[in-house]
Design an enzyme around this catalytic site. Structure first.
Site, PDB file in Angstrom:
ATOM      1  CG  ASN A  83      11.408  -1.015  13.798  1.00  0.00           C
ATOM      2  OD1 ASN A  83      11.863  -0.330  14.711  1.00  0.00           O
ATOM      3  ND2 ASN A  83      11.901  -2.188  13.471  1.00  0.00           N
ATOM      4  CG  HIS A 113       0.073  19.598  -1.732  1.00  0.00           C
ATOM      5  ND1 HIS A 113      -0.384  20.436  -0.748  1.00  0.00           N
ATOM      6  CD2 HIS A 113       0.881  18.694  -1.109  1.00  0.00           C
ATOM      7  CE1 HIS A 113       0.136  20.069   0.408  1.00  0.00           C
ATOM      8  NE2 HIS A 113       0.904  19.014   0.220  1.00  0.00           N
ATOM      9  NE  ARG A 179       8.476  -4.043 -11.987  1.00  0.00           N
ATOM     10  CZ  ARG A 179       9.514  -3.481 -11.373  1.00  0.00           C
ATOM     11  NH1 ARG A 179       9.303  -2.474 -10.556  1.00  0.00           N
ATOM     12  NH2 ARG A 179      10.723  -3.922 -11.542  1.00  0.00           N
TER      13      ARG A 179
END
Length: 186
Positions: A83, A113, A179
């Site tokens: 979407n 990074h 989770r």
């Protein structure tokens, strides 16, 4: 000796300022500008999407705007749908299984990074870890999938989740960090 692109795709530290990567990234930017200024059902849309995303079984269904770094590192299964306002930072591979659905504002990041400021700022080092999303996965609006994560088949990721670790198959998972909330019986 590996090129910066080979290092990037191997998940090793690489320099994003590399000329080859800069040229590929610039090409991608041009294609994204074309793509995001057309309608999804135009001939321009289709041809631009075919050029931008060569690794696919069929043409993905994507509502603009859509953003990515290269496009060539994204692998699509059948019947993919994203979407509005989807971002895929594909400095490493992102693999989508069949029948994957992304709600608005989903962000998928293979890019990372270094924590070391000298490497990150002064040297311009980056890295990327692959992401794999299984078959029949639905990712809710505003979810973020972090580098190196795998999401199992038939799983639903709740809106606004931040997926920092692998999520198994056949579950509903949500939250920050994401989770497992419950198993889904297929």
């Amino acid at each position: 000796m590996k090129t910066e692109k080979e290092k990037m795709l191997a998940g090793e530290a690489y320099l994003a300022s590399d000329n080859e990567l800069f040229e590929e990234h610039s090409r991608c930017r041009e294609l994204l500008m074309q793509l995001n200024q057309t309608t999804r059902h135009s001939d321009t849309w289709k041809s631009t999407l075919e050029s931008l995303l060569p690794n696919r079984v069929d043409l993905p269904q994507i509502n603009p705007p859509f953003y990515c770094d290269y496009g060539s590192n994204i692998i699509f299964g059948k019947n993919f749908y994203a979407n509005y306002n989807c971002t895929v930072l594909d400095v490493n591979t992102v693999e989508f299984g069949d029948n994957v659905m992304l709600a608005p504002n989903v962000q998928i990041y293979t890019a990372g990074h270094p924590l070391d400021v000298k490497q990150r700022v002064e040297e311009g080092v980056e890295f990327g870890l692959p992401i794999k999303i299984g078959h029949n996965v639905w990712i809710g609006g505003g979810a973020i999938v972090c580098p190196g994560v795998s999401i199992g088949d038939n799983t639903v990721i709740g809106a606004g989740s931040v997926v920092t670790k692998d999520i198994p198959a056949n579950v509903l998972a949500a939250g920050n960090p994401c989770r497992v909330l419950k198993e889904l019986h297929q």
